[in-house]
Design a protein around this motif. Structure first.
Motif, short mmCIF file in Angstrom:
data_model
loop_
_atom_site.label_atom_id
_atom_site.label_comp_id
_atom_site.label_asym_id
_atom_site.label_seq_id
_atom_site.Cartn_x
_atom_site.Cartn_y
_atom_site.Cartn_z
N PRO A 144 37.69 37.33 62.64
CA PRO A 144 37.35 37.35 61.22
C PRO A 144 37.63 38.73 60.63
CG PRO A 144 35.59 36.35 62.52
CD PRO A 144 36.54 36.97 63.49
N ARG A 145 37.98 38.76 59.36
CA ARG A 145 38.26 40.03 58.71
C ARG A 145 37.96 39.91 57.22
NH1 ARG A 145 44.60 39.95 60.04
NH2 ARG A 145 43.61 39.35 62.01
N TYR A 146 37.80 41.07 56.59
CA TYR A 146 37.57 41.09 55.14
C TYR A 146 38.92 41.15 54.43
CZ TYR A 146 32.59 41.91 55.91
OH TYR A 146 31.27 41.78 56.27
N ARG A 147 39.01 40.47 53.30
CA ARG A 147 40.27 40.42 52.55
C ARG A 147 40.58 41.76 51.88
NH1 ARG A 147 42.23 35.23 51.67
NH2 ARG A 147 40.82 33.52 52.28
N GLU A 148 39.56 42.44 51.38
CA GLU A 148 39.76 43.70 50.66
C GLU A 148 39.38 44.88 51.52
OE1 GLU A 148 37.71 43.61 46.97
OE2 GLU A 148 38.80 41.87 46.20
N ALA A 149 40.11 45.97 51.33
CA ALA A 149 39.84 47.19 52.09
C ALA A 149 38.51 47.80 51.64
CB ALA A 149 40.96 48.20 51.88
N ALA A 150 37.85 48.48 52.58
CA ALA A 150 36.62 49.19 52.23
C ALA A 150 36.95 50.35 51.29
CB ALA A 150 35.96 49.73 53.51
N LYS A 151 35.96 50.77 50.52
CA LYS A 151 36.17 51.84 49.56
C LYS A 151 35.08 52.89 49.70
CE LYS A 151 33.96 48.91 46.04
NZ LYS A 151 34.15 48.27 44.72
N PRO A 152 35.35 54.13 49.27
CA PRO A 152 34.34 55.19 49.39
C PRO A 152 33.13 54.90 48.51
CG PRO A 152 36.20 55.93 48.09
CD PRO A 152 36.60 54.61 48.67
N LEU A 153 32.02 55.53 48.84
CA LEU A 153 30.79 55.28 48.10
C LEU A 153 30.92 55.64 46.62
CD1 LEU A 153 28.12 56.53 50.67
CD2 LEU A 153 28.96 54.20 50.30
N THR A 154 31.78 56.60 46.33
CA THR A 154 31.96 56.98 44.93
C THR A 154 32.46 55.81 44.08
OG1 THR A 154 34.17 57.78 45.52
CG2 THR A 154 32.41 59.41 45.45
N ALA A 155 33.15 54.87 44.70
CA ALA A 155 33.71 53.74 43.96
C ALA A 155 32.67 52.70 43.59
CB ALA A 155 34.83 53.09 44.77
N PHE A 156 31.46 52.82 44.12
CA PHE A 156 30.42 51.85 43.81
C PHE A 156 29.67 52.19 42.53
CE2 PHE A 156 31.28 50.96 48.19
CZ PHE A 156 31.04 49.60 48.33
N VAL A 157 29.99 53.33 41.95
CA VAL A 157 29.33 53.75 40.71
C VAL A 157 30.29 53.54 39.55
CG1 VAL A 157 28.23 55.66 39.49
CG2 VAL A 157 27.98 55.46 41.97
N ASP A 158 29.86 52.75 38.56
CA ASP A 158 30.66 52.55 37.35
C ASP A 158 29.74 52.49 36.14
OD1 ASP A 158 29.50 49.99 37.33
OD2 ASP A 158 31.19 49.12 38.42
N SER A 159 30.28 52.09 35.02
CA SER A 159 29.50 52.09 33.78
C SER A 159 28.36 51.08 33.81
CB SER A 159 30.42 51.80 32.58
OG SER A 159 31.08 50.55 32.77
N ASP A 160 28.43 50.10 34.72
CA ASP A 160 27.38 49.09 34.80
C ASP A 160 26.26 49.47 35.76
OD1 ASP A 160 28.70 47.43 32.99
OD2 ASP A 160 29.90 46.51 34.59
N THR A 161 26.43 50.55 36.50
CA THR A 161 25.41 50.96 37.46
C THR A 161 24.15 51.42 36.73
OG1 THR A 161 27.14 51.68 39.01
CG2 THR A 161 24.89 52.45 39.43
N ARG A 162 23.04 50.88 37.12
CA ARG A 162 21.77 51.21 36.46
C ARG A 162 21.09 52.37 37.18
NH1 ARG A 162 16.39 47.32 36.02
NH2 ARG A 162 14.97 48.94 35.27
N PHE A 163 20.89 53.44 36.44
CA PHE A 163 20.17 54.59 36.95
C PHE A 163 18.81 54.67 36.27
CE2 PHE A 163 24.46 55.77 38.13
CZ PHE A 163 24.29 56.43 39.33
N ASP A 164 17.75 54.88 37.06
CA ASP A 164 16.40 55.03 36.53
C ASP A 164 15.89 56.44 36.78
OD1 ASP A 164 16.12 52.33 35.68
OD2 ASP A 164 15.78 51.75 37.77
N SER A 165 15.14 56.97 35.87
CA SER A 165 14.55 58.30 36.02
C SER A 165 13.38 58.23 37.00
CB SER A 165 14.08 58.82 34.67
OG SER A 165 13.51 60.11 34.80
#
Length: 382
Positions: free
Chosen positions: A222-243
């Motif tokens: 078994p294998r994943y179709r998409e390549a893994a990505k660095p952690l920086t790629a998991f943050v985008d404009s939709d990422t919710r940050f709380d104080s």
């Protein structure tokens, strides 16, 4: 007599004085006998393990640690005769230099902390040099062990003494080791580990697929179709940050913004450890385990400034995750007091026994001061 010498040495460590090596301490103390102190620290056969066990027991009872912090500390040295000295990265100098490196485990809360255990890192060049080992008195059973291996040994030793193991915290030097994190999980311990932003992972929703067998060679895995990505790629404009505010600092409340996600840590080491956990490559279903990712991005920052991976569930309150992740700051307090106030790095002896005796006595001195700060009026039982 050893007890008297120990009390004398401890007073020398805790009293005022710029240098805390044996000669200047003996000169400052009324009952200071340099030759006797030299013999007590460098040659006397007293066992340091029971002393550290007693310190750990007392401190865990008094401090009630929320975390155990794994770290290492370096001691710059002139020459290469002192046990464990080699040219390696020296955190105290910020570059490669001749130094000793020790791994430590500390009990910590936001208000108190103290080291519980130590081990001296023995570089490979020492492990293979019988003449140097003999001169420094390195025991036959001691060899070259990685820093993560030493940390696991220290944690196991502490856990075997009875106290409940709290959350284990470490910087990216330890957190980047997937095998170290897996070893903690296998022992049933929870952790919050800083990791490098370049560590790769896959989204929580990613699922492996099974390619069709072509009829030749071994079955495809078994294998994943998409390549893994660095952690920086998991943050985008939709990422919710709380104080989140995690403690009161000297200049006000410590507050920043944090996000919590689920990811599947990837890469060769993650894949290999997952296969081993499944009982072998052929038995692995290809699914990488889910882990919780904590991300910090202050409001004024254009990108994240910190990443932590934990095996605690994603439902864990973010305030708890942040407090544990940030509690490593107490170690800097420990090292500042241990080095600048108690002479941790002032030891001038060269032997394995002498080094362990010295750090044990320095630990006892800091434990005493920690207990005094927690309750200045409390009696001090033996």
């Amino acid at each position: 007599m050893e007890r008297l010498r120990g009390e004398c040495y401890l007073r020398g460590l805790m009293l005022d004085g710029r240098r805390k090596s044996i000669q200047p301490m003996a000169e400052r103390l009324r009952d200071g006998d340099m030759q006797a102190l030299q013999q007590f620290v460098n040659q006397s056969p007293w066992e340091w393990t029971p002393v550290r066990q007693r310190i750990a027991q007392r401190l865990c009872e008094a401090v009630q640690p929320e975390v155990w912090v794994v770290d290492d500390v370096s001691f710059p040295k002139c020459g290469t005769a002192s046990v464990g000295v080699a040219r390696q990265y020296c955190g105290a100098l910020g570059k490669r230099a001749d130094c000793q490196v020790a791994v430590s485990v500390h009990a910590a809360t936001d208000t108190a902390s103290c080291p519980l255990e130590w081990e001296l890192f023995l570089p490979r060049e020492w492990a293979d040099d019988d003449r140097r080992r003999q001169r420094a008195g390195v025991p036959e059973e001691v060899g070259h062990v990685s820093k993560t291996g030493l940390a696991l040994g220290l944690l196991g030793r502490l856990a075997g003494q009875g106290p409940a193991v709290p959350v284990i915290v470490a910087d990216a030097g330890y957190g980047r080791s997937v095998s170290f994190r897996l070893a903690l999980e296998e022992r049933g311990w929870s952790y919050v580990m800083a990791v490098d932003s370049k560590e790769i992972a896959r989204p929580a929703a990613a699922k492996p697929w099974q390619p069709e067998y072509g009829g030749l060679g071994p079955p495809t895995l078994p294998r994943y179709r998409e390549a893994a990505k660095p952690l920086t790629a998991f943050v985008d404009s939709d990422t919710r940050f709380d104080s989140v505010t995690w403690r009161q600092g000297s200049k006000g409340t410590m507050t920043s913004r944090f996000a919590v996600l689920e990811v599947r840590p990837s890469g060769k080491e993650a894949t290999r450890t997952a296969q081993e956990a499944a009982g072998g490559r052929s038995r692995w279903n290809g699914v990488l385990p889910l882990r919780t990712l904590l991300i910090e991005q202050p409001a004024e920052a254009a990108e994240p400034t910190g990443y932590w991976v934990t095996n605690l569930p994603v439902t864990t309150p973010v305030a708890d995750l942040v407090r544990w992740a940030k509690m490593r700051w107490r170690i800097e307090h420990d090292y500042r007091e241990l080095k600048h106030g108690l002479g941790l790095d002032h030891f001038e002896g060269r032997t394995w026994r002498g080094w362990h005796h010295h750090v044990t006595l320095v630990t006892a001195a800091q434990a005493f001061l920690t207990l005094r700060r927690l309750d200045p009026k409390a009696p001090m039982p033996a």
